[in-house]
Design an enzyme around this catalytic site. Structure first.
Site, PDB file in Angstrom:
ATOM      1  N   ARG A 150      30.024  35.314 -20.760  1.00 35.00           N
ATOM      2  CA  ARG A 150      30.880  35.825 -21.829  1.00 35.00           C
ATOM      3  C   ARG A 150      30.686  37.329 -22.007  1.00 35.00           C
ATOM      4  O   ARG A 150      31.657  38.083 -22.141  1.00 35.00           O
ATOM      5  CB  ARG A 150      30.574  35.085 -23.137  1.00 35.00           C
ATOM      6  CG  ARG A 150      31.112  33.666 -23.170  1.00 35.00           C
ATOM      7  CD  ARG A 150      30.462  32.829 -24.263  1.00 35.00           C
ATOM      8  NE  ARG A 150      31.107  31.531 -24.445  1.00 35.00           N
ATOM      9  CZ  ARG A 150      30.938  30.489 -23.649  1.00 35.00           C
ATOM     10  NH1 ARG A 150      30.114  30.579 -22.613  1.00 35.00           N
ATOM     11  NH2 ARG A 150      31.564  29.339 -23.885  1.00 35.00           N
ATOM     12  N   SER A 197      25.661  30.929 -20.131  1.00 35.92           N
ATOM     13  CA  SER A 197      26.833  30.903 -21.010  1.00 35.92           C
ATOM     14  C   SER A 197      27.061  32.252 -21.685  1.00 35.92           C
ATOM     15  O   SER A 197      28.187  32.765 -21.721  1.00 35.92           O
ATOM     16  CB  SER A 197      26.668  29.814 -22.075  1.00 35.92           C
ATOM     17  OG  SER A 197      26.632  28.541 -21.497  1.00 35.92           O
ATOM     18  N   ASP A 215      26.597  19.117 -21.536  1.00 31.01           N
ATOM     19  CA  ASP A 215      25.718  19.474 -20.425  1.00 31.01           C
ATOM     20  C   ASP A 215      24.317  18.893 -20.568  1.00 31.01           C
ATOM     21  O   ASP A 215      23.523  18.942 -19.627  1.00 31.01           O
ATOM     22  CB  ASP A 215      25.631  20.996 -20.275  1.00 31.01           C
ATOM     23  CG  ASP A 215      26.881  21.584 -19.649  1.00 31.01           C
ATOM     24  OD1 ASP A 215      27.657  20.816 -19.045  1.00 31.01           O
ATOM     25  OD2 ASP A 215      27.093  22.807 -19.755  1.00 31.01           O
ATOM     26  N   GLY A 265      32.802  27.053 -12.274  1.00 28.31           N
ATOM     27  CA  GLY A 265      33.947  26.704 -13.107  1.00 28.31           C
ATOM     28  C   GLY A 265      34.176  27.694 -14.231  1.00 28.31           C
ATOM     29  O   GLY A 265      35.310  28.058 -14.541  1.00 28.31           O
ATOM     30  N   LYS A 310      33.543  18.006 -14.215  1.00 27.40           N
ATOM     31  CA  LYS A 310      32.543  19.064 -14.025  1.00 27.40           C
ATOM     32  C   LYS A 310      32.375  19.322 -12.522  1.00 27.40           C
ATOM     33  O   LYS A 310      33.273  19.048 -11.733  1.00 27.40           O
ATOM     34  CB  LYS A 310      31.227  18.648 -14.668  1.00 27.40           C
ATOM     35  CG  LYS A 310      31.300  18.515 -16.187  1.00 27.40           C
ATOM     36  CD  LYS A 310      31.293  19.865 -16.863  1.00 27.40           C
ATOM     37  CE  LYS A 310      31.172  19.744 -18.375  1.00 27.40           C
ATOM     38  NZ  LYS A 310      31.094  21.064 -19.041  1.00 27.40           N
ATOM     39  N   ARG A 317      30.372  13.427 -13.123  1.00 28.58           N
ATOM     40  CA  ARG A 317      28.993  13.183 -13.525  1.00 28.58           C
ATOM     41  C   ARG A 317      28.757  11.759 -14.001  1.00 28.58           C
ATOM     42  O   ARG A 317      27.638  11.248 -13.892  1.00 28.58           O
ATOM     43  CB  ARG A 317      28.577  14.198 -14.599  1.00 28.58           C
ATOM     44  CG  ARG A 317      28.390  15.593 -14.045  1.00 28.58           C
ATOM     45  CD  ARG A 317      28.021  16.623 -15.091  1.00 28.58           C
ATOM     46  NE  ARG A 317      27.698  17.902 -14.444  1.00 28.58           N
ATOM     47  CZ  ARG A 317      27.492  19.040 -15.108  1.00 28.58           C
ATOM     48  NH1 ARG A 317      27.588  19.056 -16.434  1.00 28.58           N
ATOM     49  NH2 ARG A 317      27.198  20.150 -14.447  1.00 28.58           N
ATOM     50  N   SER A 330      33.483  20.180 -28.135  1.00 32.39           N
ATOM     51  CA  SER A 330      32.644  21.310 -27.693  1.00 32.39           C
ATOM     52  C   SER A 330      32.781  22.518 -28.612  1.00 32.39           C
ATOM     53  O   SER A 330      32.774  23.669 -28.160  1.00 32.39           O
ATOM     54  CB  SER A 330      32.991  21.704 -26.245  1.00 32.39           C
ATOM     55  OG  SER A 330      32.781  20.633 -25.371  1.00 32.39           O
TER      56      SER A 330
END
Length: 417
Positions: free
Chosen positions: A13, A9, A295, A67, A322, A326, A170
């Site tokens: 970024r 993550s 997640d 993604g 996702k 899932r 999120s």
């Protein structure tokens, strides 16, 4: 001692931000600025596709199943003088919706056309400097859409004021984006409970060290929780107390399932070694809202069933879009083990503790992974309780390429057929 992979993550970024910081007047990429590459960069598939795209900037950019890369690179290509590109991916990626992000970028002046089905990749993008301004987007969409827009904010001529409507999900992933942006000199802040303002101030170039991945740590927490050795312990390298990663909440949730977390050092901003031990306590039932850490859901569904802890999990609405659906995948694979998981409104999962059948521990169970790395990673710890086969095991390279090697080093017998 387990050297966890770098945070995917943060890596993704930081890569986008580093590229945006490279030069505010010329096409932006790593082709001429390798010195800007962050330290301890993830070597997973999702990060590798961004690195390759930035270095080579081909006419057709294939981000495969990543993604995050699809969302982040779409915004990057649209908001920079990077020329015309087509961005595409796997067949599954071509069925993952992206219209909300495309519509938002178009409202800022971006030139984006669909190359296939309306609302889905592949996309044709003609990059240019965008004006920026005020933008509204639903707060209950993927945080990756929101993060993609936020990260280009500093290079927009008038910056960006982003208003999130409705329920905001999120939020820790959004806060992680804001924190990473600030690390590179961006002026960005929540100005109201639903509004984020990004000033038109260029990013700064700097050296940057990326923390290791709390999502990857979750599978080792799961293993310790499932171990029947009361003296078992696991040491994980490169994590921080007070981490900005949303999945660092795993330490709290697993404390409810019998795992204690001890930091060797609690110095702010400094990665250290974390030791996991049994704490001798496990709740009889677990209820948790995973809205801020979706997640982790697969890990806890598997762990709770294996520990015979009934559960009710909420906040799972993003799981259906996702790498796979899932919710469907979890219900199908857990049913093979005798656990009948109930889903409600495509956003909740529960188990009352009953099993439809009891399988002998030596009866092999084959788990399908649906091209989803977290299915393989979450189900593998069940090997502590029973014989298990993971189909398509190479999917772990999406986030944790060394996983099977690390299991072998920890004493697991891992055979590839």
């Amino acid at each position: 001692m387990v050297k966890l992979p770098s945070s995917k993550s943060i890596s993704n970024r930081a890569l986008i931000i580093c590229a945006l910081s490279a030069n505010s007047h010329e096409p932006l990429s790593f082709s001429s600025c390798n010195s800007l590459m962050p330290d301890n960069l993830s070597d997973c598939d999702d990060t590798d596709v961004i690195v390759r795209a930035m270095r080579h900037m081909p006419d057709v950019i294939d981000i495969k199943a990543a993604g995050t890369a699809m969302r982040f690179m779409t915004a990057f290509l649209a908001a920079t003088d990077s020329g015309k590109h087509v961005i595409t991916g796997t067949e599954r990626m071509k069925h993952r919706p992206i219209a909300i992000l495309v519509d938002a970028l178009r409202s800022l002046g971006a030139e984006i056309d669909y190359q296939g089905v309306e609302g889905f990749p592949p996309l044709s993008i003609n990059g240019s400097k965008l004006e920026g301004g005020v933008l509204e987007i639903a707060g209950n969409v993927s945080s990756q859409f929101i993060s993609a827009l936020l990260m280009i904010g500093p290079v927009l001529r008038h910056g960006l004021t982003l208003r999130l409507t409705g329920e905001i999900i999120s939020r820790p992933y959004i806060d992680l984006t804001l924190w990473t942006m600030r690390e590179f000199g961006a002026e960005v802040e929540w100005t109201a409970v639903d509004t984020i303002e990004v000033k038109p101030k260029p990013y700064l170039q700097r050296e940057y060290l990326i923390e290791n991945d709390w999502s990857a740590a979750s599978y080792w927490y799961e293993m310790l929780a499932l171990s029947d050795d009361p003296d078992a312990e696991v040491q994980l390298e490169g994590l921080m107390d007070g981490s900005k990663q949303g999945d660092s909440s795993v330490r709290y949730i697993f404390s409810l399932l019998g795992v204690k977390t001890v930091f060797a050092s609690k110095k702010a901003g400094k990665p250290t070694t974390v030791t996991l031990r049994k704490n001798g306590h496990c709740v009889p039932r677990l209820e948790y809202d995973f809205m801020n850490a979706p997640d982790l859901a697969q890990t806890f569904v598997v762990a709770c069933c294996a520990l015979r802890v009934p559960f009710h999990f909420k906040g799972l609405q993003t799981l259906k879009i996702k790498e796979t659906d899932r919710i469907h995948a979890l219900k199908t694979e857990m049913a093979k083990l005798g656990y009948d998981i109930v889903d409600t409104n495509d956003c909740e999962l529960s188990w009352n503790g009953d099993t439809s059948r009891v399988l002998p521990s030596d009866a092999p169970v084959s788990i399908d992974t649906y091209d989803d790395h977290r299915m393989a990673l979450a189900f593998a710890p069940l090997a502590l309780q029973r014989r298990i086969a993971i189909n398509n095991p190479q999917v772990v390279t999406k986030s944790y390429p060394q996983f099977w090697e690390h299991l072998r080093e920890a004493g697991f017998e891992v055979n590839e057929e």
